[in-house]
Structure formats: structure tokens, C-alpha cells
Design a protein around this motif. Structure first.
Motif, PDB file in Angstrom:
ATOM      1  N   ARG A  75       0.809  -1.211   0.000  1.00  0.00           N
ATOM      2  CA  ARG A  75       0.000   0.000   0.000  1.00  0.00           C
ATOM      3  C   ARG A  75       0.849   1.270   0.000  1.00  0.00           C
ATOM      4  NH1 ARG A  75      -3.145  -1.201   3.964  1.00  0.00           N
ATOM      5  NH2 ARG A  75      -4.836  -1.977   2.647  1.00  0.00           N
TER       6      ARG A  75
ATOM      7  N   LYS B 195       0.988   4.086  -2.860  1.00  0.00           N
ATOM      8  CA  LYS B 195       0.451   5.399  -2.523  1.00  0.00           C
ATOM      9  C   LYS B 195       1.433   6.497  -2.879  1.00  0.00           C
ATOM     10  CE  LYS B 195      -1.471   7.978   1.395  1.00  0.00           C
ATOM     11  NZ  LYS B 195      -1.787   7.906   2.848  1.00  0.00           N
TER      12      LYS B 195
ATOM     13  N   SER C 284      -7.126   5.094  -6.096  1.00  0.00           N
ATOM     14  CA  SER C 284      -7.766   5.049  -4.784  1.00  0.00           C
ATOM     15  C   SER C 284      -8.276   3.656  -4.459  1.00  0.00           C
ATOM     16  CB  SER C 284      -8.924   6.061  -4.749  1.00  0.00           C
ATOM     17  OG  SER C 284      -9.599   6.015  -3.506  1.00  0.00           O
TER      18      SER C 284
ATOM     19  N   ILE D 199      -5.224   1.273  -3.546  1.00  0.00           N
ATOM     20  CA  ILE D 199      -4.600   1.427  -2.227  1.00  0.00           C
ATOM     21  C   ILE D 199      -5.611   1.273  -1.101  1.00  0.00           C
ATOM     22  CG2 ILE D 199      -2.782   2.920  -3.102  1.00  0.00           C
ATOM     23  CD1 ILE D 199      -4.231   5.303  -1.948  1.00  0.00           C
TER      24      ILE D 199
END
Length: 208
Positions: free
Chosen positions: A61, A65, A195, A198
Motif C-alpha cells: 500500500r 500510494k 484510490s 490502495i
């Protein structure tokens, strides 16, 4: 073994595991201690794989990101440069030929020169997104790179006409606006895909 309920699908929530435990626990009473070992193994395997998926999601993640955010920021800056240049060439194209638009054209050119200088940075950040994945985000950023460049080319076409002393006809201005709208719409699609990538907990399916 006959009488045992099938193992739950990988990724189902803990409350479903609890329900399965109750059902299998009742079944164990009928099949004895041998059945208890099988029940324990089934539950351990299900819970273990769910934990692995969650851990995989946690590990991937943060790098994703960071890559998504860096590219999104670079795109937004580039888009703003192109929009500013587009507004300048649009304004210059609306004036009569007798009016000197050299300062406005020169300012538009400075924005496009900066865009050229930053091209390598954007390409590098896009490559990082390609590496991080998943496929849905890669597809989105490829489309975005294509449509961003199409917008840039439309602005350059109008600017070069003005620099050559020719006018920039309304049809060319319309193409610029059309390409701008497409690029920004695809930018939103990239943000949605990023979006979603993640935000996943890793429990709904195989890691992407």
C-alpha cells in the motif's frame, strides 16, 4: 469426509469463519476426534491465507500510494501549465492581426518550454506507477499519458501558427478544448483506479 461442510472461500470475513466453526463444531460431535483435526486444519488454512493477503496489501500500500501521489501531483502541474498556455494562445488568436501579441505568445512559449523540460520527470514517475501496478492503474496511467500528450500537441499546433504570423482558427481552438477535457476526465479515472488499489484490504481476492 462425508458430513463435513466445505471449506470457506479465501478472504471471507471473520464472522463467517465463526459461523463455520459453529457448524463444523456440531459436526465434529458426530464424527469424533479425527474430524476435529480436519476441522482445525481447514480453519487454520482459511485464516492463514486471509492473513497473508492482508499483510501483502499492507506491504504494497505505502509504495503504491507514494508512486500514485507523485505522478498525480506532476500531472496536475503539467495540466495547469498547458491550460495557461492554451488560454494565452486563445487570447492571442482573438485579436486583430494589427495588434501585437508578441508578449502573450512569448509567455505561452515559456510555459511550453517548461513543459518540455519536465517531460522526463513525468515519464519517470509514470514508469514508477507501471512498476507498482496493479493492472487497472497501469491501464489508467497509460491512457492518461496518451491523452495528456494529445492535449499538449494541440496547444503546440496553435502556438506555432501564431509564432509563424498565422491566425489560430476557431476549429483549432476547439480541438485544444476538446483534448483538455478528455485529458482531465482520464485523470479522474486514474485517481479512482489508484484510490481503489490502495484502499483494498487484500481479503476480497488474489493480490493484484
Amino acid at each position: 469426509m462425508e458430513g463435513l461442510t466445505a471449506a470457506p472461500k479465501i478472504g471471507q470475513h471473520s464472522e463467517m469463519d465463526a459461523g463455520l466453526s459453529a457448524v463444523l463444531g456440531a459436526t465434529v460431535g458426530a464424527v469424533g476426534t479425527g474430524g476435529a483435526g480436519i476441522v482445525a486444519a481447514v480453519l487454520a488454512r482459511s485464516q492463514g491465507r486471509a492473513q497473508l493477503r492482508a499483510e501483502y496489501a499492507r506491504i504494497t500500500r505505502e509504495p503504491r500510494k507514494s508512486a500514485y501521489a507523485a505522478y498525480a501531483e506532476a500531472f496536475q502541474k503539467e495540466h495547469d501549465r498547458l491550460v495557461h498556455a492554451m488560454a494565452l494562445v486563445d487570447a492571442a488568436s482573438e485579436h486583430a492581426p494589427s495588434v501585437s501579441m508578441e508578449p502573450i505568445i512569448a509567455e505561452a512559449r515559456s510555459h511550453m518550454d517548461l513543459s518540455d523540460q519536465e517531460e522526463g520527470v513525468i515519464t519517470h514517475l509514470q514508469a514508477q506507477v507501471h512498476i507498482e501496478g496493479p493492472r487497472s492503474v497501469i491501464n489508467a496511467v497509460v491512457r492518461l499519458g496518451r491523452d495528456r500528450y494529445a492535449f499538449k500537441c494541440a496547444v503546440i499546433t496553435c502556438l506555432r501558427r501564431l509564432e509563424a504570423g498565422d491566425g489560430c482558427p476557431e476549429s483549432v481552438v476547439d480541438v485544444m478544448e476538446e483534448k483538455r477535457a478528455v485529458a482531465y476526465r482520464v485523470y479522474a479515472e486514474f485517481l479512482f483506479a489508484a484510490s481503489e488499489a490502495i484502499g483494498g484490504d487484500g481479503l476480497e481476492g488474489p493480490p493484484a
